[in-house]
Scaffold this active site. Structure first.
Site, short mmCIF file in Angstrom:
data_model
loop_
_atom_site.label_atom_id
_atom_site.label_comp_id
_atom_site.label_asym_id
_atom_site.label_seq_id
_atom_site.Cartn_x
_atom_site.Cartn_y
_atom_site.Cartn_z
N VAL A 121 54.84 17.93 20.16
CA VAL A 121 53.26 18.52 20.13
C VAL A 121 52.51 17.98 21.22
O VAL A 121 51.56 18.58 21.63
CB VAL A 121 52.47 18.07 18.89
CG1 VAL A 121 53.12 18.76 17.70
CG2 VAL A 121 52.41 16.57 18.92
N SER A 162 56.51 3.81 12.52
CA SER A 162 55.29 3.69 13.43
C SER A 162 54.51 2.66 12.83
O SER A 162 53.86 1.86 13.70
CB SER A 162 54.41 5.00 13.05
OG SER A 162 55.03 6.23 13.36
N TYR A 184 44.89 -2.56 15.43
CA TYR A 184 45.25 -0.88 15.23
C TYR A 184 44.48 -0.47 16.41
O TYR A 184 44.85 0.66 16.62
CB TYR A 184 44.46 -0.37 13.94
CG TYR A 184 45.00 0.76 13.45
CD1 TYR A 184 46.18 1.07 12.97
CD2 TYR A 184 44.25 1.75 13.51
CE1 TYR A 184 46.76 2.18 12.78
CE2 TYR A 184 44.65 3.21 13.14
CZ TYR A 184 45.95 3.22 12.57
OH TYR A 184 46.30 4.38 12.11
N LYS A 228 41.98 7.97 15.42
CA LYS A 228 41.79 8.18 14.10
C LYS A 228 40.56 8.79 14.14
O LYS A 228 40.36 9.77 13.15
CB LYS A 228 42.41 7.24 13.12
CG LYS A 228 43.79 7.02 13.00
CD LYS A 228 44.88 8.14 12.62
CE LYS A 228 46.29 7.95 12.28
NZ LYS A 228 47.04 9.06 12.29
O1 0WD Z 1 50.70 2.77 7.16
C1 0WD Z 1 51.01 3.98 7.62
N1 0WD Z 1 52.26 4.14 7.89
C2 0WD Z 1 50.11 5.22 7.61
C3 0WD Z 1 50.45 6.04 8.58
C4 0WD Z 1 48.81 4.83 7.09
C5 0WD Z 1 47.96 5.74 7.31
C6 0WD Z 1 48.23 6.86 8.31
N2 0WD Z 1 49.43 6.88 8.98
C7 0WD Z 1 49.66 8.19 9.54
C8 0WD Z 1 50.35 7.87 10.99
O2 0WD Z 1 49.14 7.51 11.85
C9 0WD Z 1 50.74 9.20 11.50
O3 0WD Z 1 49.47 10.18 11.56
O4 0WD Z 1 50.54 8.70 8.83
C10 0WD Z 1 51.17 9.58 10.14
C11 0WD Z 1 52.87 9.47 9.70
O5 0WD Z 1 53.29 8.41 10.23
P1 0WD Z 1 54.36 7.51 9.39
O6 0WD Z 1 54.95 8.34 8.56
O7 0WD Z 1 53.81 5.95 9.15
O8 0WD Z 1 55.44 7.21 10.60
P2 0WD Z 1 56.73 7.91 11.20
O9 0WD Z 1 57.81 7.98 10.14
O10 0WD Z 1 57.05 7.16 12.59
O11 0WD Z 1 56.05 9.33 11.69
C12 0WD Z 1 55.38 9.63 12.76
C13 0WD Z 1 56.08 10.43 13.66
C14 0WD Z 1 56.94 10.09 14.68
O12 0WD Z 1 58.02 9.18 14.45
P3 0WD Z 1 58.37 8.02 15.56
O13 0WD Z 1 58.91 6.88 14.75
O14 0WD Z 1 59.41 8.77 16.28
O15 0WD Z 1 57.12 7.53 16.50
O16 0WD Z 1 55.12 11.26 14.50
C15 0WD Z 1 56.20 11.98 15.36
C16 0WD Z 1 57.41 11.40 15.19
O17 0WD Z 1 58.32 12.00 14.44
N3 0WD Z 1 55.65 12.11 16.68
C17 0WD Z 1 55.84 13.26 17.28
N4 0WD Z 1 56.08 14.69 16.98
C18 0WD Z 1 56.12 15.61 17.63
N5 0WD Z 1 55.54 15.38 19.10
C19 0WD Z 1 55.33 13.26 18.65
C20 0WD Z 1 55.21 14.15 19.52
N6 0WD Z 1 54.73 14.16 20.65
N7 0WD Z 1 54.94 11.87 18.69
C21 0WD Z 1 55.20 11.21 17.45
#
Ligand code: 0WD
Length: 271
Positions: free
Chosen positions: A80, A208, A168, A175
């Site tokens: 993205v 993440s 954070y 956010k």
């Molecule tokens: O505690 C948590 N895990 C929380 C997460 C609490 C509250 C919110 N969130 C949010 C995160 O900030 C994020 O917006 O939930 C969302 C999903 O996060 P997640 O499920 O915790 O983490 P993860 O499984 O790592 O998914 C995020 C993914 C990336 O994973 P990696 O691990 O490769 O960074 O976002 C994607 C990627 O798959 N991503 C992208 N996709 C397309 N284009 C890009 C990009 N440039 N950058 C990251």
């Protein structure tokens, strides 16, 4: 008085098929711990047809494997942060009618999630904003025309947008920006019948989240202090995502809904 604990999981024997006949595009599955994967499972359970995206070759095989488990109809590439990849995604989806889009994406430099916030670099700030907030605008603009009967756009936020959560840092600022984007997009796309909301999820151990320094201490702190005295299950976030994408959520737009075992209401706990 202490009540018996409520079941953590939704009773899947009762399956009302809340998303039957709907097509959902889910961006942000990286692996089986991803919140987006839990949302994919819940959407599948409720009868949605799924289209998934992955971020580049690095994630392709994993997402294809998980997509097969979810019986996803299509699995497409999209980083993205690259306009040309969003354009390709739009042309790949030219013949699709979308009912829901889940944006579950965030990124910041690891050093910006461990050092003092005041040391955030200009580039690190821009990167977090671009991937974690602006991408929602870019994806919404590109794909809203595919929501020909209206629909629901959903993103994931965190409490660090409105309160200081140590380490954070730049992601909290991103956010805050994301949540403002939700409100402006909800206003702009509302006349087209498109609703835009965010779920502010409690901390969940994902790839993440592990990038945030001392994240396990955050989990312990939340479990001790939250009204429900536990952490958030990704399946709970996913069930709220079902509600928002379903017709049950038809009157809800521009909202940030907390799914965090109630942690956000707490000020100070004496115990
Ligand atoms: O505690 C948590 N895990 C929380 C997460 C609490 C509250 C919110 N969130 C949010 C995160 O900030 C994020 O917006 O939930 C969302 C999903 O996060 P997640 O499920 O915790 O983490 P993860 O499984 O790592 O998914 C995020 C993914 C990336 O994973 P990696 O691990 O490769 O960074 O976002 C994607 C990627 O798959 N991503 C992208 N996709 C397309 N284009 C890009 C990009 N440039 N950058 C990251």
């Amino acid at each position: 008085m202490r009540c018996a604990a409520l079941p953590l999981r939704y009773n899947t024997q009762f399956m009302p098929n809340l998303l039957q006949g709907k097509t959902a595009l889910i961006l942000g599955i990286a692996n089986k711990w991803s919140i987006a994967y839990a949302i994919g499972q819940a959407y599948r359970r409720e009868g949605a047809r799924l289209i998934l995206t992955y971020q580049g070759e690095r994630q392709k095989a994993t997402v294809e494997e998980l997509g097969a488990e979810l019986n996803a109809s299509r699995i497409l590439n999209c980083d993205v942060s690259k306009d040309e990849e969003i354009t390709t995604l739009v042309s790949d989806l030219q013949s699709e009618k979308l009912d829901a889009i889940v944006h579950s994406i965030a990124f910041a430099n690891r050093e910006d999630l461990s050092r003092p916030f005041v040391e955030t670099s200009r580039d690190g700030f821009k990167l977090a904003q671009d991937v974690s907030a602006y991408s929602l605008v870019a994806v919404s603009r590109a794909l809203a025309p595919r929501m020909t009967s209206g629909g629901a756009i959903l993103t994931l936020s965190y409490l660090g947008s409105v309160r200081v959560v140590e380490n954070y840092n730049v992601m909290g600022v991103a956010k805050a920006s994301l949540e403002a984007c939700v409100r402006y997009l909800a206003h702009g796309l509302g006349p087209n019948g498109i609703r835009v909301n965010a779920i502010s999820a409690g901390p969940i151990k994902t790839t993440s989240a592990r990038g945030v320094k001392d994240f396990s201490k955050v989990l312990d702190g939340v479990a001790a202090m939250a009204p429900l005295r536990r952490n958030t299950d990704p399946a709970e976030v996913a069930d709220t995502a079902v509600f928002l994408a379903s017709d049950l959520g038809r009157g809800v737009t521009g909202n940030i809904i907390y799914v965090d075992a109630g942690f956000q209401i707490m000020g100070l706990s004496a115990s």
